[in-house]
Design a protein around this motif. Structure first.
Motif, PDB file in Angstrom:
ATOM      1  N   GLY A 171      -8.114 -56.657  -0.014  1.00  0.00           N
ATOM      2  CA  GLY A 171      -8.344 -56.094   1.182  1.00  0.00           C
ATOM      3  C   GLY A 171      -8.015 -54.662   1.321  1.00  0.00           C
ATOM      4  N   THR A 172      -6.809 -54.409   0.751  1.00  0.00           N
ATOM      5  CA  THR A 172      -6.398 -52.810   0.795  1.00  0.00           C
ATOM      6  C   THR A 172      -7.418 -51.873  -0.114  1.00  0.00           C
ATOM      7  OG1 THR A 172      -4.318 -53.572   1.008  1.00  0.00           O
ATOM      8  CG2 THR A 172      -4.420 -51.368   0.403  1.00  0.00           C
ATOM      9  N   LEU A 173      -7.636 -52.555  -1.124  1.00  0.00           N
ATOM     10  CA  LEU A 173      -8.882 -51.697  -1.983  1.00  0.00           C
ATOM     11  C   LEU A 173     -10.279 -51.636  -1.322  1.00  0.00           C
ATOM     12  CD1 LEU A 173      -9.679 -50.536  -4.818  1.00  0.00           C
ATOM     13  CD2 LEU A 173     -10.174 -52.781  -5.594  1.00  0.00           C
ATOM     14  N   ALA A 174     -10.640 -52.604  -0.678  1.00  0.00           N
ATOM     15  CA  ALA A 174     -11.822 -52.654   0.200  1.00  0.00           C
ATOM     16  C   ALA A 174     -11.734 -51.550   1.184  1.00  0.00           C
ATOM     17  CB  ALA A 174     -12.290 -53.977   0.432  1.00  0.00           C
ATOM     18  N   ALA A 175     -10.777 -51.615   1.822  1.00  0.00           N
ATOM     19  CA  ALA A 175     -10.515 -50.803   2.978  1.00  0.00           C
ATOM     20  C   ALA A 175     -10.422 -49.218   2.512  1.00  0.00           C
ATOM     21  CB  ALA A 175      -9.158 -51.021   3.837  1.00  0.00           C
ATOM     22  N   TYR A 176      -9.650 -48.820   1.416  1.00  0.00           N
ATOM     23  CA  TYR A 176      -9.456 -47.791   0.723  1.00  0.00           C
ATOM     24  C   TYR A 176     -10.924 -47.145   0.274  1.00  0.00           C
ATOM     25  CZ  TYR A 176      -8.153 -43.748  -2.307  1.00  0.00           C
ATOM     26  OH  TYR A 176      -8.115 -42.908  -2.901  1.00  0.00           O
ATOM     27  N   LYS A 177     -11.634 -47.908  -0.088  1.00  0.00           N
ATOM     28  CA  LYS A 177     -13.067 -47.476  -0.752  1.00  0.00           C
ATOM     29  C   LYS A 177     -14.266 -47.434   0.352  1.00  0.00           C
ATOM     30  CE  LYS A 177     -13.764 -46.549  -4.275  1.00  0.00           C
ATOM     31  NZ  LYS A 177     -13.813 -45.339  -4.720  1.00  0.00           N
ATOM     32  N   PHE A 178     -14.211 -48.551   1.147  1.00  0.00           N
ATOM     33  CA  PHE A 178     -15.542 -48.430   2.307  1.00  0.00           C
ATOM     34  C   PHE A 178     -15.140 -47.709   3.364  1.00  0.00           C
ATOM     35  CE2 PHE A 178     -16.179 -52.569  -0.250  1.00  0.00           C
ATOM     36  CZ  PHE A 178     -17.031 -51.913  -0.822  1.00  0.00           C
ATOM     37  N   LEU A 179     -13.614 -47.628   3.711  1.00  0.00           N
ATOM     38  CA  LEU A 179     -13.399 -46.753   5.016  1.00  0.00           C
ATOM     39  C   LEU A 179     -13.064 -45.292   4.553  1.00  0.00           C
ATOM     40  CD1 LEU A 179     -11.217 -49.305   7.064  1.00  0.00           C
ATOM     41  CD2 LEU A 179     -13.665 -48.890   7.203  1.00  0.00           C
ATOM     42  N   ASN A 180     -13.190 -45.119   3.225  1.00  0.00           N
ATOM     43  CA  ASN A 180     -13.005 -43.789   2.788  1.00  0.00           C
ATOM     44  C   ASN A 180     -11.769 -43.098   3.384  1.00  0.00           C
ATOM     45  OD1 ASN A 180     -13.757 -41.172   1.269  1.00  0.00           O
ATOM     46  ND2 ASN A 180     -14.724 -40.501   3.092  1.00  0.00           N
ATOM     47  N   ILE A 181     -10.481 -43.969   3.162  1.00  0.00           N
ATOM     48  CA  ILE A 181      -9.076 -43.408   3.526  1.00  0.00           C
ATOM     49  C   ILE A 181      -8.769 -42.193   2.791  1.00  0.00           C
ATOM     50  CG2 ILE A 181      -6.690 -44.043   3.653  1.00  0.00           C
ATOM     51  CD1 ILE A 181      -7.657 -47.069   4.067  1.00  0.00           C
ATOM     52  N   LYS A 182      -8.228 -41.153   3.581  1.00  0.00           N
ATOM     53  CA  LYS A 182      -7.821 -40.072   3.095  1.00  0.00           C
ATOM     54  C   LYS A 182      -6.239 -39.876   3.117  1.00  0.00           C
ATOM     55  CE  LYS A 182     -11.775 -38.441   1.947  1.00  0.00           C
ATOM     56  NZ  LYS A 182     -12.157 -38.519   0.493  1.00  0.00           N
ATOM     57  N   VAL A 183      -5.615 -39.606   1.787  1.00  0.00           N
ATOM     58  CA  VAL A 183      -4.172 -39.637   2.134  1.00  0.00           C
ATOM     59  C   VAL A 183      -3.674 -38.302   2.083  1.00  0.00           C
ATOM     60  CG1 VAL A 183      -1.854 -40.157   0.620  1.00  0.00           C
ATOM     61  CG2 VAL A 183      -4.044 -41.740   0.517  1.00  0.00           C
ATOM     62  N   GLY A 184      -2.734 -37.982   3.145  1.00  0.00           N
ATOM     63  CA  GLY A 184      -2.337 -36.479   3.490  1.00  0.00           C
ATOM     64  C   GLY A 184      -0.802 -36.473   2.980  1.00  0.00           C
ATOM     65  N   ASP A 185      -0.301 -35.372   2.730  1.00  0.00           N
ATOM     66  CA  ASP A 185       0.925 -35.139   2.553  1.00  0.00           C
ATOM     67  C   ASP A 185       2.145 -35.764   3.334  1.00  0.00           C
ATOM     68  OD1 ASP A 185       0.129 -33.631   0.198  1.00  0.00           O
ATOM     69  OD2 ASP A 185       0.311 -31.604   1.342  1.00  0.00           O
ATOM     70  N   LYS A 186       1.829 -35.686   4.765  1.00  0.00           N
ATOM     71  CA  LYS A 186       3.008 -36.368   5.519  1.00  0.00           C
ATOM     72  C   LYS A 186       2.947 -38.070   5.238  1.00  0.00           C
ATOM     73  CE  LYS A 186       2.388 -32.888   9.457  1.00  0.00           C
ATOM     74  NZ  LYS A 186       2.216 -32.623  10.909  1.00  0.00           N
ATOM     75  N   PHE A 187       1.732 -38.602   5.170  1.00  0.00           N
ATOM     76  CA  PHE A 187       1.716 -40.014   4.688  1.00  0.00           C
ATOM     77  C   PHE A 187       2.694 -40.373   3.465  1.00  0.00           C
ATOM     78  CE2 PHE A 187      -0.309 -43.701   2.941  1.00  0.00           C
ATOM     79  CZ  PHE A 187      -0.297 -44.611   3.748  1.00  0.00           C
ATOM     80  N   ARG A 188       2.266 -39.264   2.454  1.00  0.00           N
ATOM     81  CA  ARG A 188       3.071 -39.546   1.284  1.00  0.00           C
ATOM     82  C   ARG A 188       4.544 -39.507   1.363  1.00  0.00           C
ATOM     83  NH1 ARG A 188      -1.042 -36.071  -0.647  1.00  0.00           N
ATOM     84  NH2 ARG A 188      -2.561 -37.292  -1.981  1.00  0.00           N
ATOM     85  N   VAL A 189       5.034 -38.554   2.161  1.00  0.00           N
ATOM     86  CA  VAL A 189       6.210 -38.422   2.437  1.00  0.00           C
ATOM     87  C   VAL A 189       6.894 -39.384   3.063  1.00  0.00           C
ATOM     88  CG1 VAL A 189       8.011 -36.822   3.502  1.00  0.00           C
ATOM     89  CG2 VAL A 189       6.326 -35.775   2.302  1.00  0.00           C
ATOM     90  N   PHE A 190       6.227 -40.015   4.244  1.00  0.00           N
ATOM     91  CA  PHE A 190       6.559 -41.058   5.057  1.00  0.00           C
ATOM     92  C   PHE A 190       6.827 -42.347   4.237  1.00  0.00           C
ATOM     93  CE2 PHE A 190       5.248 -44.927   7.169  1.00  0.00           C
ATOM     94  CZ  PHE A 190       6.306 -45.317   8.197  1.00  0.00           C
ATOM     95  N   VAL A 191       5.932 -42.593   3.224  1.00  0.00           N
ATOM     96  CA  VAL A 191       5.712 -43.879   2.714  1.00  0.00           C
ATOM     97  C   VAL A 191       7.017 -43.779   1.583  1.00  0.00           C
ATOM     98  CG1 VAL A 191       4.562 -45.366   1.119  1.00  0.00           C
ATOM     99  CG2 VAL A 191       3.492 -44.519   2.944  1.00  0.00           C
ATOM    100  N   PHE A 237       0.707 -49.664   2.239  1.00  0.00           N
ATOM    101  CA  PHE A 237       0.928 -48.351   1.983  1.00  0.00           C
ATOM    102  C   PHE A 237       1.148 -47.801   0.700  1.00  0.00           C
ATOM    103  CE2 PHE A 237       2.407 -47.665   6.749  1.00  0.00           C
ATOM    104  CZ  PHE A 237       1.159 -47.964   7.235  1.00  0.00           C
ATOM    105  N   MET A 238       1.945 -48.466   0.171  1.00  0.00           N
ATOM    106  CA  MET A 238       2.180 -48.181  -1.417  1.00  0.00           C
ATOM    107  C   MET A 238       0.750 -48.231  -2.094  1.00  0.00           C
ATOM    108  SD  MET A 238       6.060 -49.985  -1.650  1.00  0.00           S
ATOM    109  CE  MET A 238       6.270 -49.827  -3.256  1.00  0.00           C
ATOM    110  N   LEU A 239       0.444 -49.487  -1.719  1.00  0.00           N
ATOM    111  CA  LEU A 239      -0.918 -49.451  -2.894  1.00  0.00           C
ATOM    112  C   LEU A 239      -1.964 -48.352  -2.324  1.00  0.00           C
ATOM    113  CD1 LEU A 239      -1.953 -53.461  -2.669  1.00  0.00           C
ATOM    114  CD2 LEU A 239      -1.319 -52.088  -4.578  1.00  0.00           C
ATOM    115  N   ILE A 240      -2.098 -48.121  -1.184  1.00  0.00           N
ATOM    116  CA  ILE A 240      -2.848 -47.016  -0.782  1.00  0.00           C
ATOM    117  C   ILE A 240      -2.257 -45.850  -1.509  1.00  0.00           C
ATOM    118  CG2 ILE A 240      -3.591 -45.340   0.911  1.00  0.00           C
ATOM    119  CD1 ILE A 240      -3.472 -47.851   2.880  1.00  0.00           C
ATOM    120  N   LEU A 241      -1.351 -45.452  -1.636  1.00  0.00           N
ATOM    121  CA  LEU A 241      -0.798 -44.286  -2.655  1.00  0.00           C
ATOM    122  C   LEU A 241      -1.074 -44.255  -3.962  1.00  0.00           C
ATOM    123  CD1 LEU A 241       2.777 -43.220  -1.301  1.00  0.00           C
ATOM    124  CD2 LEU A 241       0.472 -42.388  -0.773  1.00  0.00           C
TER     125      LEU A 241
END
Length: 287
Positions: A171-191, A237-241
């Protein structure tokens, strides 16, 4: 783009940099001993061949989606096989001594996995052997832990946790690809900060339990349920990273060996999701 994830920060390509300055090609380095002496008569000794000029470094295959999938499959296979062997080889939980032996196996496996995870996270040159050693240690811990949960709660809790973990991955992989999730620096620091915070809380709880003053943060009460839900979301969230860094690494032309680093990171994330989901299912199964 700089990475705050200690797993990926050791590799240039995962920081948005081209490996050794090339987008599609990486090299073994400037060590003459690593040069291919069979090409064009290069000797590889002293940096010059028989024609009197230095040999160029040999191109290495780049990391690809296929190589990441392959290495991740191998890593997860080692975890699963080792967990199954641990489940089979440990005694049935029909006495206090049997429970203690399984608990000891879980603690030894978890301790070894934690140490190896730290080594792999901060090691500049990834070692496939150490990644697989981590997977084996993690498998021992998960096999023993799963057997204890199965004996206490039953009702297919382990099977449901395994299926839920792979469903979360898909589900996370599908959401990442099809929703075109973009990872920002703030998100990385938070996770990453949240991940280390959870690890710190776990170590604190373990020390407090040794002195009989545990807070129940990772138990089966209200606090335990809260930390399980937070841990499960954090695992997603870690998988998204992981997906984002793999994508950047491939675009940067990182060498194929770094597929093991990606496999290690995703194995950590999936184990994180599994353990929190297993605990959450246990809490919900209580009367």
């Amino acid at each position: 783009m700089q990475s705050n994830n200690p797993v990926f920060s050791r590799a240039e390509g995962f920081n948005g940099q081209h490996a050794h300055g090339h987008a599609n090609q990486t090299y073994v380095g400037n060590d003459p001993a690593q040069w291919n002496i069979a090409q064009g008569g290069y000797a590889g000794q002293g940096g010059q061949g028989e024609y009197g000029y230095a040999a160029p470094p040999v191109a290495q295959r780049p990391m690809t989606i296929d190589s990441v999938v392959q290495k991740t499959g191998i890593s997860l296979g080692v975890v699963i096989v080792t967990a199954v062997i641990t489940w089979i080889m440990t005694p049935a939980i029909d006495s206090t001594s049997a429970l203690n032996s399984i608990y000891l196996a879980a603690m030894v496996g978890a301790g070894a996995a934690f140490i190896l995870s730290m080594v792999n996270s901060f090691k500049r040159v990834i070692s496939p052997a150490l990644v697989l050693a981590f997977c084996a240690a993690e498998g021992i811990a998960l096999g023993a832990l799963s057997k204890m949960f199965d004996a206490q709660f039953g009702d297919g809790i382990v099977t449901n946790a395994v299926m839920g973990t792979f469903a979360a991955f898909a589900g996370t992989l599908a959401a990442y690809k099809f929703l075109n999730i973009k990872v920002g620096d703030k998100f990385r620091v938070f996770v990453v900060a949240a991940m280390f915070g959870m690890v710190g809380l776990g170590l604190l709880e373990m020390v407090l339990r040794m002195f009989g003053a545990g807070m129940g943060l990772f138990g089966f009460g209200t606090l335990g349920m809260i930390t399980a839900v937070v841990g499960l979301v954090l695992g997603i969230f870690m998988l998204i990273l992981d997906f984002d860094f793999v994508e950047q690494g491939i675009a940067a032309g990182l060498e194929e060996r770094e597929s093991w680093r990606a496999a290690f990171a995703m194995t950590v994330s999936l184990v994180w999701i599994y353990t929190n989901l297993l605990r959450l299912l246990a809490i919900f199964s209580q009367d």
